[in-house]
Enzyme design. Sequence first.
Site, short mmCIF file in Angstrom:
data_model
loop_
_atom_site.label_atom_id
_atom_site.label_comp_id
_atom_site.label_asym_id
_atom_site.label_seq_id
_atom_site.Cartn_x
_atom_site.Cartn_y
_atom_site.Cartn_z
N LYS A 13 4.26 -1.95 4.77
CA LYS A 13 3.29 -1.69 5.84
C LYS A 13 1.89 -1.44 5.27
O LYS A 13 0.90 -1.97 5.78
CB LYS A 13 3.71 -0.48 6.69
CG LYS A 13 5.01 -0.67 7.46
CD LYS A 13 5.28 0.49 8.39
CE LYS A 13 5.49 1.82 7.68
NZ LYS A 13 6.71 1.90 6.85
N ARG A 88 6.44 7.09 14.70
CA ARG A 88 7.68 7.11 13.92
C ARG A 88 8.86 7.61 14.76
O ARG A 88 9.99 7.58 14.29
CB ARG A 88 7.55 8.08 12.74
CG ARG A 88 6.78 7.60 11.54
CD ARG A 88 7.66 6.85 10.58
NE ARG A 88 7.70 7.28 9.19
CZ ARG A 88 6.73 7.15 8.30
NH1 ARG A 88 5.55 6.71 8.64
NH2 ARG A 88 6.92 7.49 7.04
N ARG A 127 8.21 1.64 -7.17
CA ARG A 127 6.82 1.87 -6.72
C ARG A 127 6.19 3.06 -7.44
O ARG A 127 6.84 4.07 -7.68
CB ARG A 127 6.83 2.13 -5.21
CG ARG A 127 5.45 2.25 -4.62
CD ARG A 127 5.44 1.79 -3.21
NE ARG A 127 5.73 2.88 -2.29
CZ ARG A 127 5.67 2.74 -0.96
NH1 ARG A 127 5.36 1.60 -0.42
NH2 ARG A 127 5.95 3.75 -0.19
N ARG A 162 5.78 9.29 -6.63
CA ARG A 162 5.61 10.33 -5.62
C ARG A 162 6.88 11.18 -5.50
O ARG A 162 7.97 10.70 -5.72
CB ARG A 162 5.32 9.68 -4.24
CG ARG A 162 3.90 9.22 -4.11
CD ARG A 162 3.57 8.43 -2.87
NE ARG A 162 4.51 8.43 -1.75
CZ ARG A 162 4.40 7.59 -0.72
NH1 ARG A 162 3.42 6.72 -0.66
NH2 ARG A 162 5.27 7.62 0.25
N ARG A 173 14.83 9.21 3.48
CA ARG A 173 13.81 8.51 4.29
C ARG A 173 14.42 7.32 5.02
O ARG A 173 14.08 7.05 6.17
CB ARG A 173 12.65 8.04 3.39
CG ARG A 173 11.71 9.18 3.02
CD ARG A 173 10.85 8.81 1.85
NE ARG A 173 9.85 7.81 2.17
CZ ARG A 173 9.25 7.05 1.25
NH1 ARG A 173 9.57 7.16 -0.02
NH2 ARG A 173 8.34 6.18 1.61
P1 AMP Z 1 4.59 7.13 4.56
O1 AMP Z 1 3.61 7.02 3.45
O2 AMP Z 1 4.14 6.46 5.82
O3 AMP Z 1 5.99 6.70 4.15
O4 AMP Z 1 4.69 8.68 4.94
C1 AMP Z 1 5.08 9.64 3.97
C2 AMP Z 1 5.70 10.86 4.66
O5 AMP Z 1 4.73 11.45 5.56
C3 AMP Z 1 6.90 10.56 5.54
O6 AMP Z 1 8.10 10.50 4.79
C4 AMP Z 1 6.86 11.75 6.50
O7 AMP Z 1 7.32 12.93 5.88
C5 AMP Z 1 5.36 11.91 6.75
N1 AMP Z 1 4.88 11.08 7.88
C6 AMP Z 1 4.02 10.03 7.84
N2 AMP Z 1 3.79 9.52 9.06
C7 AMP Z 1 4.52 10.28 9.91
C8 AMP Z 1 4.73 10.25 11.32
N3 AMP Z 1 4.13 9.35 12.11
N4 AMP Z 1 5.58 11.18 11.85
C9 AMP Z 1 6.20 12.11 11.09
N5 AMP Z 1 6.06 12.20 9.76
C10 AMP Z 1 5.23 11.28 9.16
#
Ligand code: AMP
Length: 216
Positions: A13, A88, A127, A162, A173
């Site tokens: 994404k 999400r 990654r 990370r 996740r």
């Molecule tokens: P990402 O980089 O989009 O995978 O986001 C990293 C982490 O941030 C996720 O595993 C969640 O803990 C949190 N996060 C990001 N976007 C959201 C969202 N829309 N709702 C809830 N948690 C989020």
Amino acid sequence: MRIVLLGAPGAGKGTVAKLLSEFDGSVQISTGDILRAAVKDGTDLGREAKDYMDRGDLVPDALIMKIMEERLQKPDCGKGFILDGFPRTILQAEALKTLLERLKIKLDFVVNLEVPKDVILDRLTTRRTCSNPECQEIYNIKSNPPTAAGTCKKCGSPVIQRDDETVAAINNRLETYNEKTAPLIGFYEREGLLKNFLSLQSKETVAEIEKSLKNK
Ligand code: AMP
């Protein structure tokens, strides 16, 4: 353009959003990036979000909606936006629908990036991310490695794995995605907004999305 990007963690994404934003200047809005910057800066938001993120759990909906209500009303969104990692949950999708109706904004469509599970797992475990919160360039130790010294090619900061990219966090996740986020595919299908794209090469996917936007 005004689009939502859906897809499992590791579906690409972020990369697709970045390429799309270069297409017409639409702003990429990543809730993950906003939250990581808050954690790094040690803000109240960051302190509240960190433990959820490290475990690979979702941050509470109320916190996310507070961020996005403000973010979507900033002037740079006037050019268009690409939502990357938001919504999400069904609750976030419904709240977004209400918010956009109130702001009189219509989405072009919702892009669902489909990627086979083995490709996703391989991408996530290989990654690496630049540790500089201003940069956060993404690398892959197989296909796009950082410098031999393990530093970022753009800004020179150390490139790291990370906390949420350990095997345990990745599995969590993916489970969280299946349980909480995958139902959004049906939600947006019912809304008549869903478009599926098999996404193996980000550049080709972006070209397909751009074509769909032009033919709208
Ligand atoms: P990402 O980089 O989009 O995978 O986001 C990293 C982490 O941030 C996720 O595993 C969640 O803990 C949190 N996060 C990001 N976007 C959201 C969202 N829309 N709702 C809830 N948690 C989020």
